[in-house]
Design an enzyme around this catalytic site. Sequence first.
Site, PDB file in Angstrom:
ATOM      1  N   GLU A 100      47.034  48.300  45.264  1.00 43.36           N
ATOM      2  CA  GLU A 100      46.329  47.122  44.729  1.00 43.36           C
ATOM      3  C   GLU A 100      46.717  45.851  45.466  1.00 43.36           C
ATOM      4  O   GLU A 100      45.867  45.069  45.904  1.00 43.36           O
ATOM      5  CB  GLU A 100      46.628  46.955  43.239  1.00 43.36           C
ATOM      6  CG  GLU A 100      45.996  45.684  42.666  1.00 43.36           C
ATOM      7  CD  GLU A 100      46.126  45.548  41.169  1.00 43.36           C
ATOM      8  OE1 GLU A 100      46.877  46.312  40.537  1.00 43.36           O
ATOM      9  OE2 GLU A 100      45.442  44.670  40.617  1.00 43.36           O
ATOM     10  N   ASP A 125      48.807  51.700  41.837  1.00 40.91           N
ATOM     11  CA  ASP A 125      48.780  50.455  41.072  1.00 40.91           C
ATOM     12  C   ASP A 125      50.201  50.225  40.579  1.00 40.91           C
ATOM     13  O   ASP A 125      50.663  50.909  39.676  1.00 40.91           O
ATOM     14  CB  ASP A 125      47.805  50.557  39.896  1.00 40.91           C
ATOM     15  CG  ASP A 125      47.624  49.198  39.216  1.00 40.91           C
ATOM     16  OD1 ASP A 125      46.664  49.044  38.437  1.00 40.91           O
ATOM     17  OD2 ASP A 125      48.452  48.295  39.448  1.00 40.91           O
ATOM     18  N   ILE A 127      51.680  47.903  38.855  1.00 48.02           N
ATOM     19  CA  ILE A 127      51.736  47.557  37.429  1.00 48.02           C
ATOM     20  C   ILE A 127      50.308  47.508  36.907  1.00 48.02           C
ATOM     21  O   ILE A 127      49.569  46.550  37.172  1.00 48.02           O
ATOM     22  CB  ILE A 127      52.406  46.184  37.187  1.00 48.02           C
ATOM     23  CG1 ILE A 127      53.842  46.143  37.729  1.00 48.02           C
ATOM     24  CG2 ILE A 127      52.406  45.864  35.683  1.00 48.02           C
ATOM     25  CD1 ILE A 127      54.547  44.806  37.515  1.00 48.02           C
ATOM     26  N   ASP A 128      49.890  48.593  36.226  1.00 45.91           N
ATOM     27  CA  ASP A 128      48.563  48.540  35.585  1.00 45.91           C
ATOM     28  C   ASP A 128      48.780  47.946  34.194  1.00 45.91           C
ATOM     29  O   ASP A 128      49.500  48.500  33.380  1.00 45.91           O
ATOM     30  CB  ASP A 128      47.950  49.928  35.498  1.00 45.91           C
ATOM     31  CG  ASP A 128      46.493  49.832  35.066  1.00 45.91           C
ATOM     32  OD1 ASP A 128      45.771  48.957  35.579  1.00 45.91           O
ATOM     33  OD2 ASP A 128      46.079  50.608  34.184  1.00 45.91           O
ATOM     34  N   THR A 138      48.956  44.164  34.271  1.00 38.93           N
ATOM     35  CA  THR A 138      49.779  43.025  34.710  1.00 38.93           C
ATOM     36  C   THR A 138      49.761  41.897  33.690  1.00 38.93           C
ATOM     37  O   THR A 138      50.798  41.280  33.418  1.00 38.93           O
ATOM     38  CB  THR A 138      49.293  42.512  36.078  1.00 38.93           C
ATOM     39  OG1 THR A 138      49.504  43.520  37.065  1.00 38.93           O
ATOM     40  CG2 THR A 138      50.023  41.254  36.493  1.00 38.93           C
ATOM     41  N   ASP A 170      43.463  51.591  39.543  1.00 32.68           N
ATOM     42  CA  ASP A 170      43.659  51.618  38.085  1.00 32.68           C
ATOM     43  C   ASP A 170      43.440  53.016  37.512  1.00 32.68           C
ATOM     44  O   ASP A 170      44.065  53.391  36.520  1.00 32.68           O
ATOM     45  CB  ASP A 170      42.644  50.684  37.386  1.00 32.68           C
ATOM     46  CG  ASP A 170      42.811  49.216  37.753  1.00 32.68           C
ATOM     47  OD1 ASP A 170      41.770  48.555  37.945  1.00 32.68           O
ATOM     48  OD2 ASP A 170      43.963  48.753  37.858  1.00 32.68           O
TER      49      ASP A 170
HETATM   50  C1  LIP Z   1      43.789  45.944  34.844  1.00 26.00           C
HETATM   51  C2  LIP Z   1      43.014  47.140  34.365  1.00 26.00           C
HETATM   52  C3  LIP Z   1      42.112  46.795  33.189  1.00 26.00           C
HETATM   53  C4  LIP Z   1      41.172  45.687  33.580  1.00 26.00           C
HETATM   54  C5  LIP Z   1      41.956  44.462  34.021  1.00 26.00           C
HETATM   55  C6  LIP Z   1      42.907  44.788  35.176  1.00 26.00           C
HETATM   56  P1  LIP Z   1      45.754  45.484  36.577  1.00 26.00           P
HETATM   57  O1  LIP Z   1      44.517  46.336  35.988  1.00 26.00           O
HETATM   58  O2  LIP Z   1      43.911  48.147  33.980  1.00 26.00           O
HETATM   59  O3  LIP Z   1      41.378  47.909  32.784  1.00 26.00           O
HETATM   60  O4  LIP Z   1      40.346  45.363  32.481  1.00 26.00           O
HETATM   61  O5  LIP Z   1      41.051  43.462  34.447  1.00 26.00           O
HETATM   62  O6  LIP Z   1      42.137  45.105  36.313  1.00 26.00           O
HETATM   63  O7  LIP Z   1      45.122  44.314  37.279  1.00 26.00           O
HETATM   64  O8  LIP Z   1      46.611  45.064  35.450  1.00 26.00           O
HETATM   65  O9  LIP Z   1      46.406  46.413  37.545  1.00 26.00           O
END
Ligand code: LIP
Length: 293
Positions: free
Chosen positions: A70, A90, A92-93, A95, A220
């Site tokens: 990412e 990713d 940190i999914d 964030t 993600d």
């Molecule tokens: C997040 C996703 C989530 C989406 C957020 C963001 P991140 O990923 O897991 O589904 O709605 O906008 O993209 O940015 O925390 O890795």
Amino acid sequence: MADPWESTMDHAVAIARKAGEVVCDALRGDRMVTTKSSAVDLVTQTDQKVEQLIIQSVKEKFPTHRFIGEESVAAGESCILSDSPTWIIDPIDGTTNFVHAFPFVAVCIGFAVNKQVEFGVVYSCIEDKMFTARRGRGAFCNGEPLQVSQQKAVEQAIVATEFGSDRDPEVVDKIFQSLRNVLCLPVHGVRGAGSAAMNMCLVASGCVEAYYEIGVHVWDVAAASLIVSEAGGVLMDVEGGEVDLMSRRIIAANSKTVAERLVKTIVAFSPPRDDAAPSDRCEDSTHLSARKV
Ligand code: LIP
């Protein structure tokens, strides 16, 4: 038959756990937050540090492997999935959850060969839940097998979704139209963990019947997509048909029946693809600003 990717997956699990320790340590300190494609598309130094930790560890063991990360893509790296063994990361999914210490934060590592995900690792580090899946060999959470819900009536389902980070009013309107349509099917409830991967692991765990989102990225969902399918779930594009992990559109459901009901309910649109030329992607770093939380 011996698994050619067993040691590779073992490394992924080990580095995901180590990365999760870094994330949890950072939760106990200050977090410097900047933004990417919008004022609410957050990134922290921990995201970048964890991604580099994972990539460096892989380069040492598997120097010919490729990466889609990412934060590397945000820094201008390509987002093209070739046939080569590729780590889709990713760091940190969730964030935004991390910035706010909201306890659903996952380190996601998908591994694809010939454009097919061979294993997926999602480590929910605050919960200390290690979700794993190996193609054809099942999905697990901390070693316990996962099985999707058997509820086929969408009217008795919980559906998860997210609002994403695009605040264009036309996009927000479509997201809310879909949300209204789903809620009024009706369904028992709508939930959002704040992390695509965590929502998908909830589907794989049988807690939620389906998750859908338009606007996610390949990093993600790549790892969690295999966890859902190996738990007996179904992946589908929001307009039906096979999911394209680069399309930024996904339905992950416990069954084809539930997935197809959502296809008829969601207001579909097409964000710029992950593998579109950088100039065609909406990521715009002009929002870069730094603040401590
Ligand atoms: C997040 C996703 C989530 C989406 C957020 C963001 P991140 O990923 O897991 O589904 O709605 O906008 O993209 O940015 O925390 O890795």
